[in-house]
Write an enzyme that holds these catalytic residues in place. Structure first.
Site, PDB file in Angstrom:
ATOM      1  N   THR A 168       1.523   3.027  -9.818  1.00  0.00           N
ATOM      2  CA  THR A 168       2.037   1.906  -9.029  1.00  0.00           C
ATOM      3  C   THR A 168       1.351   0.602  -9.391  1.00  0.00           C
ATOM      4  OG1 THR A 168       2.673   3.307  -7.154  1.00  0.00           O
ATOM      5  CG2 THR A 168       2.251   0.987  -6.695  1.00  0.00           C
ATOM      6  N   SER A 170       0.766   6.706  -4.076  1.00  0.00           N
ATOM      7  CA  SER A 170       1.548   6.503  -2.856  1.00  0.00           C
ATOM      8  C   SER A 170       2.871   5.834  -3.192  1.00  0.00           C
ATOM      9  CB  SER A 170       0.763   5.641  -1.858  1.00  0.00           C
ATOM     10  OG  SER A 170       0.540   4.339  -2.390  1.00  0.00           O
ATOM     11  N   GLY A 198       3.193  -8.449   2.074  1.00  0.00           N
ATOM     12  CA  GLY A 198       4.127  -9.427   2.609  1.00  0.00           C
ATOM     13  C   GLY A 198       3.652 -10.847   2.418  1.00  0.00           C
ATOM     14  N   LEU A 199       2.363 -11.069   2.619  1.00  0.00           N
ATOM     15  CA  LEU A 199       1.819 -12.419   2.485  1.00  0.00           C
ATOM     16  C   LEU A 199       1.901 -12.900   1.039  1.00  0.00           C
ATOM     17  CD1 LEU A 199       0.669 -14.377   4.547  1.00  0.00           C
ATOM     18  CD2 LEU A 199      -1.626 -13.658   3.886  1.00  0.00           C
ATOM     19  N   GLY A 234       3.863  -1.052   4.650  1.00  0.00           N
ATOM     20  CA  GLY A 234       2.801  -0.137   4.262  1.00  0.00           C
ATOM     21  C   GLY A 234       3.253   0.898   3.251  1.00  0.00           C
ATOM     22  N   HIS A 287     -24.788 -24.941 -10.605  1.00  0.00           N
ATOM     23  CA  HIS A 287     -24.186 -26.131 -10.000  1.00  0.00           C
ATOM     24  C   HIS A 287     -23.460 -26.941 -11.075  1.00  0.00           C
ATOM     25  CE1 HIS A 287     -23.674 -29.584  -7.337  1.00  0.00           C
ATOM     26  NE2 HIS A 287     -24.086 -30.353  -8.343  1.00  0.00           N
TER      27      HIS A 287
END
Length: 650
Positions: free
Chosen positions: A146, A251, A291-292, A385, A568
């Site tokens: 996936t 999954s 989704g976001l 999900g 820096h």
């Protein structure tokens, strides 16, 4: 090299003599040769004792190590960093070199069989070969799984392209750099989709090549357990055997009842990544990570988005303070609205450009249809999900019971026959299928850990130290406990909870990028200095979080981190500010000396002496500590809690 780490007598003479046996160059080349010779010798003289000090030998550089967990011990958490490194180094165990064979005369076809070739299975296979184990992996025709083919990798390609489009369309942002783009910014949808597809294809090809190069035998069929130590090649009558088997089936997207998937107008992330079209209006069911990220892509490409969230708040899995900042920069400024505490109980597909998608909306508490129902949109993306892909891997043949499809395992990744049950000998399960942490890099860590246990070196993954990220613009990242979890732990264990923070608005690099929105918060044990968790929202948060994850894994305290020197000007100085604030130190650049954001012009009462709105340096003083950095009536607003400003939380 001697056991005590010293170089053997006559070492330099041997090095020099071996170099002199070569043909002697003339002129400047001879001089360069002598310089190179002495440089090599000097480098070895320095590096070999250092390698010994850290329990490395030239061979062990290719080996894995067993690192004992120190985070649970408050005494070890207080140890100096050098002492902890020495302690871990002394516990590193030796292992065979890659390519060596450990094939025992045990009568099996392989030492290890791995079922599933996602990131977790691939990581396990590589580590198995590094330990000399004869290894086979069932790919099911899906090398990369996936993550590579339908998840992490192609989604980052879409996000990268969409991010460029968003930035180039933001005329005000570009104007801050003195840049002006003439004409309309356009994109080629097919080319964007091809970028994602080609990236996935190339990464998958590279993964497959790496398996072959290291001697892992790939089996293209899917694998099914048919008995102890035995896996069937699905679609054939052939079986193969191994002393140990690792299950890594991954999954699949979860689709709630009542939602009909057609792959065109109603789809999961699997189909959305193909970017076959860009709908004008998209409903996204679920406002978590997936989704976001897709809302970020779709809004950049011109879509309007409506979230449908079953929980009481948007982005329910994120830290509350991070969520509030995310709402202001990822939701409110964009063409996004949404529903909370609402179920999408029925979703009926439509036809692109002809018939809308119909969504029935039901109140999550009353179970009654809400007034806005039904909702008609051009497309619906289902991000509710994922569920383990364990249905067809033969668990029933072994009498193994799952919990909602998740294979039960112990901390060594050994499979249990049921929840709280007994260990199934020589069988392991890693990745999404065990449900411990559904992240690709967590699966890889679990695969490596399983191999460590197979070769006899006890190892357990500390999932609390594994970071996670959401690749929006700006990004969100986290590692460890949430604030509520950290407070609960403090109360249960009787220590004092501490929190400190840093702001991107006080960071020179972020200001140079005109990307100063964001905060970092560090949660820690005030008594021991142990870092409990870190949460970041801001530019490159996904990269910044790794420093924090490494520190937590090494047991580095906030006292030690406060003295670490950061380059820096870099974004990581946001963390430096937070670490120093945790122990009462001031960061070199405090919030009172920050540049006011260009275009801001908030009330003087909110911004101390007032912000001129032209980007000049402005002392904002104690007004920041009061909790507001921003404006009213058209200017950018970002409320900051007192702890997040200049590391002043104490």
């Amino acid at each position: 090299q001697a056991k005590d780490g010293r170089l053997p007598a006559g070492f330099f003479q041997v090095v020099l003599r071996s170099r002199r046996t070569r043909r002697t160059p003339v002129g400047p080349a001879a001089h360069r040769s002598r310089v190179e010779m002495l440089t090599h010798a000097a480098a070895l003289a320095v590096l070999l004792p250092l390698a010994s000090a850290f329990a490395f030998s030239p061979a062990s550089m290719l080996r894995t190590q067993r690192t004992s967990s120190l985070s649970s011990s408050s005494a070890s958490a207080r140890m100096p960093l050098a002492s902890r490194l020495s302690l871990r180094s002394s516990k590193r165990a030796s292992a065979p070199l890659a390519g060596a064979s450990m094939m025992a005369d045990h009568g099996f076809d392989y030492d290890v069989i791995i079922v599933g070739c996602g990131v977790g299975g691939h990581g396990a296979a590589l580590h198995a070969r590094s330990q000399g184990l004869k290894t086979a992996i069932f790919t099911g025709g899906d090398v990369g799984g996936t993550c590579v083919n339908r998840g992490c990798v192609p989604s980052k390609a879409l996000l990268a392209a969409a991010g460029r489009v968003r930035e180039m369309q933001d005329a005000e942002h570009l104007k801050g750099f003195g840049i002006e783009v003439a004409g309309e910014v356009k994109y080629d949808r097919e080319a964007v989709a091809m970028h994602a597809e080609q990236l996935s294809s190339n990464v998958a090809k590279n993964l497959g090549n790496s398996l072959g190069a290291l001697g892992v035998e790939t089996i293209n069929e899917a694998g099914e357990l048919v008995g102890p130590n035995t896996v069937k090649r699905v679609g054939t009558d052939k079986t193969v055997t191994a002393k140990d088997i690792i299950l890594a089936p991954g999954s699949v997207p979860f689709v709630p009842p009542g939602i009909t998937i057609d792959g065109k107008t109603v789809f999961t992330s699997d189909d959305s990544l193909k970017l076959e079209w860009v709908p004008d209006w998209v409903a996204i069911i679920g406002s978590g990570y997936i989704g976001l990220e897709f809302s970020d892509v779709y809004t950049a490409l011109g879509s309007e988005v409506t979230f449908i969230e079953a929980m009481d708040t948007m982005m329910p899995t994120f830290d509350p303070e991070i969520r509030r900042v995310a709402d202001r920069c990822l939701i409110s400024p964009r063409k996004i609205d949404g529903y909370t505490s609402v179920f999408a109980t029925e979703v009926t597909p439509g036809e692109p450009g002809q018939k809308p998608v119909k969504i029935k909306l039901v109140d999550a508490k009353t179970k009654e249809e809400i007034p806005d129902s039904p909702l008609y949109v051009d497309a619906a993306l289902v991000c509710t999900g994922r569920v383990p892909n364990t249905k067809d891997i033969g668990l029933g043949n072994m009498g193994i019971e799952t919990v909602r499809g998740f294979v039960q395992v112990n901390e060594k990744m050994e499979v249990l026959d049921k929840e709280g049950g007994s260990v199934v000998p020589n069988l392991y399960c890693i990745g999404d299928a065990n449900g411990k942490m559904m992240l690709a890099h967590a699966a890889s860590a679990q695969g490596i850990s399983a191999i460590e246990n197979i070769v006899g070196r006890t190892h357990e993954v500390n999932h609390n130290n594994i970071p996670a990220a959401c690749f929006t613009h700006p990004e969100i990242a986290m590692v460890g406990l949430t604030e509520d979890q950290a407070k609960a732990k403090a109360e249960a264990e009787g220590f004092t909870f501490g929190k400190s923070g840093g702001s991107f608005r006080a960071n020179s690099k972020a200001l140079a990028e005109l990307e100063s929105t964001g905060i970092a918060k560090v949660l820690f044990n005030k008594d021991s200095g142990e870092v409990l968790g870190v949460h970041i929202i801001g530019i490159h948060a996904s990269d910044l979080i790794q420093e924090c994850a490494n520190a937590m894994a090494a047991g580095t305290t906030v006292q030690e981190l406060s003295m670490v020197v950061h380059t820096h000007p870099t974004l990581c100085e946001v963390l430096d500010e937070a670490f120093k604030g945790a122990v009462g130190m001031s960061a070199p650049l405090s919030a009172s000396d920050v540049l006011c954001p260009r275009g801001a012009g908030g009330p003087a009462a909110r911004l101390g002496a007032g912000c001129p709105g032209d980007g000049r340096a402005q002392r904002c003083g104690g007004a920041w500590v009061g909790g507001c950095l921003g404006q009213e009536g058209g200017c950018w607003v970002e409320s900051l809690p007192a702890w997040a400003v200049g590391g002043l939380a104490r």
